[in-house]
Scaffold this active site. Structure first.
Site: not given
Ligand code: PMP
Length: 405
Positions: A122, A199, A202, A225, A363
């Protein structure tokens, strides 16, 4: 105990609303899950009964609010099996947690030091390291993937070098659903003297995460999430690393003593928590974790897997269907395109039929580039989705596929 999805659904008023006169089918859970009544009530309870700024007050409300926040920290610690509450830092989310590590741990790196990321990261796990590259002259290396969306572990092995200082890789891909072998990734990083950040954005609502079993140096995730409030995230970090790291932001809460000449910093975890935290959300986050563990990540994952298998099988029967990501054991995330139809058109038409999916690059533009597409449509499942909803999605998808040719 049988998995009672209808019972769970009743805890989410939003799931019985309509959009455009159609029943809502919410399949955008990878972006944010919905929040059950008891968690929303926990927010309300703090606002109505305990709201006062934390950590500084001698009065009863401040002490209650502080206790709620610190109880939540202990709950998070137990949830991920960290050894010490000092290792649990509250942030605004996964993004801030990664920025904290890149910015703070990054100050300990030298020009030419190497950081390994993967092609499926991401942007939250790419851009902070690029900012560090601009500041420090570090080198970013990228692990590619195999055709099914698994990480290319041979390539990872080959990228590790005596200059590798950090490996920062996602536990689960937010596009492909791939579950990466994070314990191996961490172990191999350690064999090269590097630290590993995982990270977990997910993974955290779908997998049992034990940071000590993983031996991860840093593990990050977001409350929104995992059925919790928005605006809260967690950085787990090993104490000995956090001790060595300079503060990320300066301000109230993170200091021990301040003069204009010199400031000393607070103990962990407060050293990394400058300013007033979202103590209301943090208190309610406790409830979200209780809720999640009350049902259990394993039964939830089994339920989601059933929906994933059924939906994928039926989707494959639609002419022109292209599904991205088929790694064994993938999480319940289906990214797809119908022939050459634009992802946005597919998403918009599905929306008009009541189906909430996400479209775009998610993203993850470097991943889109590797897949040779501009964007994809993504349907993702949570504990409250039903087979009937999958059928509604599939029937809408067949209509859209027919319309878009
Ligand atoms: N890493 C991953 C794998 C994600 O899916 C996301 C959210 N789509 C993020 C980071 C960023 O998370 P946040 O917007 O809650 O900071």
């Amino acid at each position: 105990m049988a998995y009672d999805v209808e019972k769970y659904r009743r805890e989410y008023p939003i799931l019985s609303r309509e959009v455009y006169g159609k029943p809502l089918v919410y399949l955008d859970n990878t972006a944010s899950t919905q929040t059950p009544v008891e968690v929303v009530r926990a927010v309300e309870d703090v606002y109505y009964r305990h709201k006062a700024n934390v950590h500084r007050g001698v009065h009863a409300l401040s002490q209650e609010a502080t206790m709620l926040m610190e109880d939540s920290r202990e709950r998070v610690r137990a949830f991920v099996n960290a050894g010490d509450i000092a290792e649990i830092i509250f942030t605004r989310g996964t993004t801030e947690a990664i920025n904290l590590v890149a910015s703070s741990y990054g100050q300990l790196l030298e020009p030419g030091d190497e950081v390994i990321l993967s092609v499926m990261e991401h942007h939250a796990n790419i851009v902070p390291w690029q900012l560090l590259r601009d500041r420090k002259g570090i080198v970013i290396k990228v692990v590619p993937m195999l055709a099914d969306g698994s990480l290319d572990m041979d390539a990872y092995k080959a990228l590790l070098s005596p200059r590798t200082r950090v490996v920062s890789i996602t536990h689960v891909s937010n596009v492909l659903g791939t579950v990466n072998p994070v314990a191996d990734i961490v172990r191999m990083a350690h064999e090269h003297g590097a630290v590993a950040l995982i990270d977990g954005a997910q993974a955290i609502a779908h997998k049992d995460v034990d940071v000590r079993a993983l031996d991860a140096d840093f593990y990050v995730f977001s409350s929104h999430k995992m059925y919790g409030p928005t605006g809260i995230g967690v950085l787990y970090g090993k104490r000995e690393l956090l001790e060595k790291m300079p503060p990320y932001q300066g301000g109230g809460e993170m200091i021990s003593h301040v003069t204009f000449e010199h400031t000393t910093y607070a103990e962990l975890p407060f050293k990394f928590e400058a300013g007033t935290p979202d103590y209301v959300g943090i208190a309610a986050f406790h409830k979200a974790i209780d809720y999640l563990t009350g049902i259990g990540t394993a039964p939830i994952a089994a339920h989601e897997e059933e929906l994933l298998e059924y939906t994928t099988r039926e989707m494959m029967k639609i002419p022109g269907m292209r599904i991205f990501g088929s790694a064994p054991g993938k999480c319940a995330i289906i990214s797809f395109l119908i022939g050459d139809a634009h992802h946005y058109d597919t998403g918009m038409l599905l929306d008009k039929l009541g189906i909430a999916v996400r479209t775009g690059h998610h993203c993850a533009q470097p991943l889109m580039h590797a897949l040779g597409v501009e964007g994809v449509v993504r349907a993702s499942f949570a504990l409250y989705n039903t087979k009937e909803e999958c059928d509604m999605f599939l029937s809408a998808l067949r209509r859209v596929a027919a319309m878009l040719g």
